[in-house]
Structure formats: C-alpha cells, structure tokens
Design a protein around this motif. Structure first.
Motif, PDB file in Angstrom:
ATOM      1  N   GLU A  59      51.715  31.957  37.668  1.00 25.54           N
ATOM      2  CA  GLU A  59      50.310  32.357  37.727  1.00 25.54           C
ATOM      3  C   GLU A  59      49.703  31.724  38.977  1.00 25.54           C
ATOM      4  O   GLU A  59      50.108  30.635  39.394  1.00 25.54           O
ATOM      5  CB  GLU A  59      49.550  31.881  36.485  1.00 25.54           C
ATOM      6  CG  GLU A  59      50.033  32.448  35.165  1.00 25.54           C
ATOM      7  CD  GLU A  59      49.527  33.865  34.913  1.00 25.54           C
ATOM      8  OE1 GLU A  59      48.618  34.300  35.677  1.00 25.54           O
ATOM      9  OE2 GLU A  59      50.011  34.510  33.971  1.00 25.54           O
ATOM     10  N   ASN A 114      42.139  35.897  40.843  1.00 27.20           N
ATOM     11  CA  ASN A 114      43.459  35.925  40.198  1.00 27.20           C
ATOM     12  C   ASN A 114      44.414  36.646  41.145  1.00 27.20           C
ATOM     13  O   ASN A 114      44.258  37.849  41.400  1.00 27.20           O
ATOM     14  CB  ASN A 114      43.356  36.652  38.851  1.00 27.20           C
ATOM     15  CG  ASN A 114      44.715  36.768  38.168  1.00 27.20           C
ATOM     16  OD1 ASN A 114      45.638  36.013  38.481  1.00 27.20           O
ATOM     17  ND2 ASN A 114      44.838  37.708  37.232  1.00 27.20           N
ATOM     18  N   ASN A 133      50.248  27.461  31.868  1.00 31.03           N
ATOM     19  CA  ASN A 133      50.184  28.897  31.587  1.00 31.03           C
ATOM     20  C   ASN A 133      48.852  29.425  32.089  1.00 31.03           C
ATOM     21  O   ASN A 133      48.053  28.688  32.672  1.00 31.03           O
ATOM     22  CB  ASN A 133      50.394  29.182  30.093  1.00 31.03           C
ATOM     23  CG  ASN A 133      49.349  28.492  29.209  1.00 31.03           C
ATOM     24  OD1 ASN A 133      48.193  28.321  29.619  1.00 31.03           O
ATOM     25  ND2 ASN A 133      49.751  28.093  28.006  1.00 31.03           N
ATOM     26  N   SER A 134      48.574  30.689  31.830  1.00 32.22           N
ATOM     27  CA  SER A 134      47.386  31.332  32.379  1.00 32.22           C
ATOM     28  C   SER A 134      46.095  30.652  31.930  1.00 32.22           C
ATOM     29  O   SER A 134      45.220  30.335  32.742  1.00 32.22           O
ATOM     30  CB  SER A 134      47.350  32.807  31.964  1.00 32.22           C
ATOM     31  OG  SER A 134      46.195  33.436  32.474  1.00 32.22           O
ATOM     32  N   ARG A 145      45.744  31.187  41.086  1.00 34.76           N
ATOM     33  CA  ARG A 145      44.304  31.355  41.155  1.00 34.76           C
ATOM     34  C   ARG A 145      43.803  30.802  42.483  1.00 34.76           C
ATOM     35  O   ARG A 145      44.423  29.923  43.092  1.00 34.76           O
ATOM     36  CB  ARG A 145      43.594  30.626  40.012  1.00 34.76           C
ATOM     37  CG  ARG A 145      44.084  31.005  38.624  1.00 34.76           C
ATOM     38  CD  ARG A 145      43.644  32.408  38.220  1.00 34.76           C
ATOM     39  NE  ARG A 145      43.979  32.652  36.818  1.00 34.76           N
ATOM     40  CZ  ARG A 145      45.144  33.181  36.415  1.00 34.76           C
ATOM     41  NH1 ARG A 145      46.060  33.511  37.319  1.00 34.76           N
ATOM     42  NH2 ARG A 145      45.375  33.359  35.130  1.00 34.76           N
ATOM     43  N   ASN A 168      43.406  28.462  34.271  1.00 35.32           N
ATOM     44  CA  ASN A 168      41.980  28.800  34.353  1.00 35.32           C
ATOM     45  C   ASN A 168      41.107  27.577  34.059  1.00 35.32           C
ATOM     46  O   ASN A 168      40.108  27.325  34.733  1.00 35.32           O
ATOM     47  CB  ASN A 168      41.631  29.923  33.365  1.00 35.32           C
ATOM     48  CG  ASN A 168      42.198  31.262  33.804  1.00 35.32           C
ATOM     49  OD1 ASN A 168      42.522  31.455  34.980  1.00 35.32           O
ATOM     50  ND2 ASN A 168      42.321  32.188  32.862  1.00 35.32           N
TER      51      ASN A 168
END
Length: 491
Positions: free
Chosen positions: A119, A138, A66-67, A121, A71
């Motif tokens: 997601e 992002n 997930n986000s 990055r 990260n």
C-alpha cells in the motif's frame, strides 16, 4: 448552546507545522524511531542529489502496515500522548512521521508491505494547496512502480519505506554542484547523529533488538559516549522510583585524554570537544534524547569535562519530563532533580581527580614537582621548582656567573608560559605528548639503565639517585611500573 465543528485549514496548518525546527538528522532519527517500534532489524537510508527529483528514503524490514494501519499512521495526531504505550514504543504525539518529514520536504510518500500486499499513501503540499482539503493521495500500482526503493521493498516479507521528495529546504537556490555538496554535508551529520542517538540499539545492548543501520550501503557504527569498556563507573547504579516507573542512573568518568587515541578523542569529543560534551545523557527506552547538559545543576568546567551521567527513563514518564514533539528537549521533574544534583557533585569530584592526577593515587601530591603553583593576592603564577633534583645537579656543576645566568633563564621560562595556546589546546582536547604515559615510562627505563650501568658512581650513590627518582615527578607517579623497570635494569 450549539457546538461548532471548526477543523483547521489544511494548507495553512501543514505549511506552518513545517517550521517546528527539525534538523535533517533529527528528522531522520524520528523516522528510525518508527522502524524500531515496528521491530525492524535492518534500516537502510538512501539519498540521491541527482536527477530531476532528488530524494531521501528510509527503508526498514519491520512489521509493515495494512491499508487501515497506513491511513491511521498518515493521520496528523494519530496517537494520543495520554494513552499507555508499549515498552518499545519510541513515539509520543502521533506526529513524528509527518512533522519530521514535512520539515524537510513538500512531498511525503510512505509505501508499506504486509501480508504480501503493498500500500502507498502520499501527502503532497502542492496538491493540498490546490484542493484546500486534507487530501491524502492513495497511489495506485502504476504510481508505486516509480517510487525509490520500491523494488527492494517488494523483496521483503514485510517492511516500510518513507520517501522524501521536493526537498525544498535543502536544495532551494542551489546549482547541481552545490546540491551534491549540501547533500553530502547533511548526510555526514546524519551519520554522526544516528551513531550516537541509537548507539545502544546498534551495539545490541542486552534486552534490546539489535539493529543494523546503513547509509547508502555503508553500515553506521555505534558511537558510545561513555567509552564504556575503559571508563570508570564512579558509584553503584541508582534507581529513582516515581509511582510504578523507575529512572535508572549510572555515572561514568572518561579516561584522561593522555590515555586515548586521536580517533577515540574525536569520537568522544566530536565537533564540540570533551568540555562541551560533559553532562547528563538522557535516554527514553534506550534511545538518546538529550545530551551534554547539566540542566543548570552544575557548570561546564574544565575539571569536570570527563564526567558523563546516563539517565534512563521509560516512556511512561513522558509527561513529567515535558518531552517535546522533536524528542530533543526533556526537563527532569523536581523529584529527579534533587537526586541528580547530589549525583553530579559526586561524579564531578571523580572527574576532577582523574584530570588532576591522570589516574594516579592522591598521595602522588607528595612528589617533588618540577613546577610550583604559587597563589598570591594578585593571582596565580607558576615557576620552575629550583629545588628539583635535576636542577640542583646542574647548578652544582656551574660557576658563579653561569649560576646567575641559569637562574635568570629559569625565571624567564616561568614568566613566559604560553597560557593562551595551552588553554586553546586543552579546550580542543589535544593529546599532549609530554603527558603520554608510554613515553614517560620509556624515558624512565633509559634513565634507570644508565644509572645502574654507570661506572663512575658507587652503589650507595646509585641507590640515593634512584630513591630520589621515586619521589620525583613524573616518574614517581608510576610506583608499580618503576619497580618493574628497576628489576629489569638490575638483571
């Protein structure tokens, strides 16, 4: 006393850390480690040298992130090496994804899918050099659409794709033709490396999640360095206990090269050859870390070239084995070295026996040999055994002058053995046809049938000749096959 918060300069540190020393194949393997830790069943490696933006991408169908998880995964030093890890975790410092990727490219993008949401990055060194900060981009949906393999990621329930672009280390200074060739060469190395490093996962060894790994749609087959189905396990498995952890050790001796096909020899020897590939093969959670080394406990000798020892360590002993970031260096602690020294000496003895006798009984040394090994003060020499039965038969049919000439010829053969060529062929693991068991037995069959069917010899003479053959090299080295062929000849 006041504390000073002094974070490193992002552009300088990220540029510097690129030079840790990853090869392309080691970097790809580091990404696959994450796929295995995420319980992936399929990993697809894609590469394209074409277009304005060549890329390498690794897609898996693992658990995804997930986000917040993404990260954290993109953070440098995302996991402490001091923390206890899951048994299937192949990570170490929380740096592998970043350091491996950035060693090959200037732009690392990770897109991941979990709970139906994608997601993405991106670490872009050129962008970071402009901002001067640890700026993780992002990517919005319109930017995600342009990513390689993003459509395949969308089709998965969960998964992750790691994408390398701006592959400067690989393509700088090359034209289009050279880029294509460079990619092809690198990916050949990747295929061989993956086939070896993850062979136990690819084979679906008991207790492991079987994984399929593809390189541009072609499945990578496992390369078992122990040739397990045909090799000799020389002793019972050993277990070395360190605190609550266990190091498992299994010793193998490969078959003699005469018993291997050309393809099997190439797979076992690779580019380096059997001699250089002997040694310990150290696995961490069944993933190969270090191979073809004796850790200075033994020399790489010709007679021990068939010896290979598998060492399995858990990730709970990482600190004791001084595992590096690239997972390409591991040094055994002293408690393990003591046991390895004893094991390697025993296994090398078995290897020497297999090499010397080619799988035959030690009593075979009582055979009548065609060549005599003579050790003198000046060194070692070989000469034809003039008492060899066939040599004796030939000499009995010669007159005095011919006999002198024949003896001179035998001496000439003995003093002109092509030692340099033989040494080169042995180191290249060439298969010697004269040492081929199938060919020798075929010759024996013909010889015995001719003896049995001969009309100019009595029964007693035939028996005498056959009894001599039984103790004569090379036929006497196969007593069971000898008797079987002899029975067939008598029928």
């Amino acid at each position: 006393m006041d504390d000073i918060d002094l974070p490193p300069s992002a552009p300088i540190l990220m540029e510097s850390i690129r030079s840790i020393g990853y090869t392309t194949e080691a970097a790809v393997a580091d990404i696959i480690d994450n796929s295995i830790s995420a319980n992936a069943e399929n990993v697809k490696i894609r590469f394209s040298p074409f277009g304005t933006e060549p890329f390498i991408a690794i897609l898996d169908d693992g658990e995804g992130m997930n986000s917040d998880e993404l990260n954290e995964a993109m953070r440098y030093g995302s996991t402490s090496p001091l923390l206890q890890r899951k048994d299937n975790d192949l990570g170490r410092f929380g740096l592998g994804l970043k350091t491996a990727s950035m060693s090959q490219c200037r732009c690392l993008t990770v897109a991941t899918k979990k709970n139906s949401k994608i997601e993405a990055r991106c670490w872009d060194l050129d962008y970071i050099n402009k901002t001067g900060k640890w700026t993780l981009r992002n990517l919005e949906e319109n930017e995600q659409r342009k990513l390689p393999l993003i459509d395949e990621l969308k089709k998965l329930k969960n998964g992750t794709v790691v994408i390398w672009t701006k592959i400067d280390r690989l393509i700088i200074g090359l034209d289009d033709t050279s880029i294509e060739r460079a990619f092809s060469d690198k990916m050949d190395n990747v295929r061989e490396h993956i086939a070896l490093v993850f062979h136990r996962y690819i084979s679906g060894e008991f207790g492991l999640q079987k994984i399929k790994i593809y390189l541009n749609e072609n499945i990578i087959e496992a390369n078992d360095p122990f040739f397990t189905k045909n090799s000799l396990v020389t002793q019972d498995d050993e277990k070395i206990r360190i605190d609550r952890s266990v190091v498992d050790i299994r010793s193998y001796v490969l078959p003699h090269p005469s018993k291997l096909t050309k393809e099997e020899l190439e797979a076992l020897g690779g580019k380096e050859g059997l001699r250089k590939n002997q040694g310990f093969y150290v696995y961490r959670n069944k993933r190969l870390l270090v191979w073809a080394t004796w850790f200075r406990l033994h020399r790489k000798e010709e007679m021990s070239k068939l010896s290979r020892i598998r060492v399995d360590i858990p990730n709970s002993l990482d600190d004791l084995w001084t595992l590096d970031i690239k997972k390409s260096t591991a040094i055994p602690p002293e408690i393990v070295r003591k046991n390895l020294k004893r094991i390697v000496n025993n296994n090398s003895t078995h290897s020497k026996r297999t090499w010397t006798y080619r799988g035959k009984k030690e009593t075979d040394d009582e055979l009548i040999h065609l060549w005599d090994r003579i050790s003198e003060r000046e060194g070692i020499r070989y000469e034809i055994n003039k008492k060899y039965p066939l040599v004796q038969i030939i000499k009995e049919k010669m007159d005095k002058d011919s006999l002198k000439l024949f003896d001179r010829f035998l001496d000439m053969i003995g003093s002109n053995i092509p030692l340099n060529a033989l040494y080169a062929d042995l180191n290249n693991d060439e298969k010697f046809l004269m040492d081929d068991e199938e060919l020798i037995l075929k010759q024996l069959k013909t010889l015995l049938f001719n003896i049995i069917s001969a009309d100019d010899q009595s029964f007693e003479e035939k028996i005498e000749i056959i009894n001599v053959l039984k103790i004569t090299e090379p036929y006497g080295s196969y007593p069971d096959e000898f008797e079987r062929i002899l029975q067939d000849a008598r029928r």
